[in-house]
Motif scaffolding. Structure first.
Motif, mmCIF file in Angstrom:
data_model
loop_
_atom_site.group_PDB
_atom_site.id
_atom_site.type_symbol
_atom_site.label_atom_id
_atom_site.label_comp_id
_atom_site.label_asym_id
_atom_site.label_seq_id
_atom_site.Cartn_x
_atom_site.Cartn_y
_atom_site.Cartn_z
ATOM 1 N N LYS A 38 -5.239 -5.129 0.399
ATOM 2 C CA LYS A 38 -5.611 -5.475 1.778
ATOM 3 C C LYS A 38 -5.082 -4.448 2.768
ATOM 4 C CE LYS A 38 -5.543 -10.397 0.963
ATOM 5 N NZ LYS A 38 -4.628 -11.513 1.147
ATOM 6 N N LEU A 39 -3.871 -3.947 2.518
ATOM 7 C CA LEU A 39 -3.297 -2.922 3.400
ATOM 8 C C LEU A 39 -4.176 -1.677 3.392
ATOM 9 C CD1 LEU A 39 -1.054 -1.759 5.206
ATOM 10 C CD2 LEU A 39 0.206 -1.148 3.111
ATOM 11 N N ASN A 40 -4.559 -1.235 2.207
ATOM 12 C CA ASN A 40 -5.385 -0.029 2.106
ATOM 13 C C ASN A 40 -6.749 -0.222 2.774
ATOM 14 O OD1 ASN A 40 -3.539 1.682 0.776
ATOM 15 N ND2 ASN A 40 -3.958 0.690 -1.176
ATOM 16 N N LYS A 41 -7.336 -1.389 2.572
ATOM 17 C CA LYS A 41 -8.640 -1.674 3.199
ATOM 18 C C LYS A 41 -8.517 -1.682 4.711
ATOM 19 C CE LYS A 41 -11.315 -4.148 -0.270
ATOM 20 N NZ LYS A 41 -11.366 -5.446 -0.942
ATOM 21 N N ILE A 70 0.913 -7.413 8.940
ATOM 22 C CA ILE A 70 1.090 -8.455 7.916
ATOM 23 C C ILE A 70 1.081 -7.844 6.512
ATOM 24 C CG2 ILE A 70 -0.060 -10.433 6.818
ATOM 25 C CD1 ILE A 70 -0.971 -11.282 9.646
ATOM 26 N N ASN A 71 0.052 -7.083 6.208
ATOM 27 C CA ASN A 71 -0.058 -6.538 4.848
ATOM 28 C C ASN A 71 0.924 -5.404 4.602
ATOM 29 O OD1 ASN A 71 -2.262 -8.216 3.734
ATOM 30 N ND2 ASN A 71 -3.400 -7.342 5.442
ATOM 31 N N GLY A 72 1.220 -4.642 5.651
ATOM 32 C CA GLY A 72 2.244 -3.594 5.522
ATOM 33 C C GLY A 72 3.617 -4.199 5.298
ATOM 34 N N GLY A 73 3.904 -5.280 6.024
ATOM 35 C CA GLY A 73 5.185 -5.973 5.839
ATOM 36 C C GLY A 73 5.289 -6.549 4.447
ATOM 37 N N GLN A 74 4.244 -7.229 4.023
ATOM 38 C CA GLN A 74 4.278 -7.844 2.694
ATOM 39 C C GLN A 74 4.338 -6.791 1.586
ATOM 40 O OE1 GLN A 74 5.459 -10.632 3.063
ATOM 41 N NE2 GLN A 74 3.958 -12.024 2.194
ATOM 42 N N TYR A 75 3.626 -5.692 1.767
ATOM 43 C CA TYR A 75 3.674 -4.598 0.782
ATOM 44 C C TYR A 75 5.104 -4.063 0.657
ATOM 45 C CZ TYR A 75 3.245 -0.014 -1.313
ATOM 46 O OH TYR A 75 3.443 1.072 -2.118
#
Ligand code: MN3
Length: 200
Positions: A38-41, A70-75
């Motif tokens: 999701k982060l990459n997308k 959100i996705n950067g944090g979770q990654y």
């Protein structure tokens, strides 16, 4: 640029019985992998170029789309989490133990404080052992995808040393709703070598 799902630094059954193989497989192979995709997308769809999460994104969360935060944090949090654990049997070095004693008044007191903080996260989140600028250690709780590097978290410029993921997906398959049992198990698989490496 593309973020890659980190390879686990241990085999998926290496943390048994404290963290079971199925939990590790799904947590890493589905949850962490999902945040990575999701982060990459999101980066692609926003047309953003090279991004350093720690230096570009987390200190300026206001200027990036929520999906990146959100996705950067979770990654990032999950990558930090996998490096925070290791097969059971490690003990803190003298340097780490001294810092723990100085800051918490003993190892048992540290365990008690850490357990209390991790138990008190309401809903999904994380409990971080961090080092302050003066060298002392402190505990910081964050919710959902947040971490102490984010400007949205009031954490006084600390350096994270260790994190426990207390989202239910981190423990539900083995411990169901018994978070305190998961926290106690986590204490047995802390990667103390990594904690020392992260210390100033
Ligand atoms: Mn998780």
């Amino acid at each position: 640029m593309t973020f890659k799902l980190p390879i686990l630094p241990f085999s998926t059954d290496a943390l048994e019985p404290f963290m079971n193989q199925q939990t590790v497989e799904i947590h890493h192979g589905k949850h962490h992998a999902g945040y990575t995709t999701k982060l990459n997308k999101q980066i692609e769809s926003e047309g953003l170029g090279e991004l350093d999460l720690e230096t570009d994104v987390f200190p300026k969360t206001d200027i990036f789309p929520k999906g990146i935060i959100i996705n950067g944090g979770q990654y990032w949090n999950h990558s930090f989490f996998w490096d925070s654990i290791a097969p059971a049997g490690q003990a803190p070095s003298e340097k780490v133990m001294t810092a723990i004693n100085d800051s918490f008044g003993g190892f048992d007191a540290f365990k008690e404080a850490f357990t209390k903080e991790a138990s008190s996260v309401f809903g999904s989140g994380w409990t971080w052992l961090c080092q302050k600028k003066d060298g002392s250690l402190t505990l910081v709780n964050t919710l959902n995808h947040e971490n102490p590097l984010m400007d949205s978290v009031d954490s006084d410029d600390v350096t994270p040393l260790l994190v426990i993921d207390v989202w239910e997906h981190a423990y539900y398959l083995k411990y169901q709703n018994r978070r305190p049992e998961f926290i106690a198990a986590f204490m047995e698989i802390i990667n103390w070598e990594k904690v020392e490496e992260r210390m100033a």
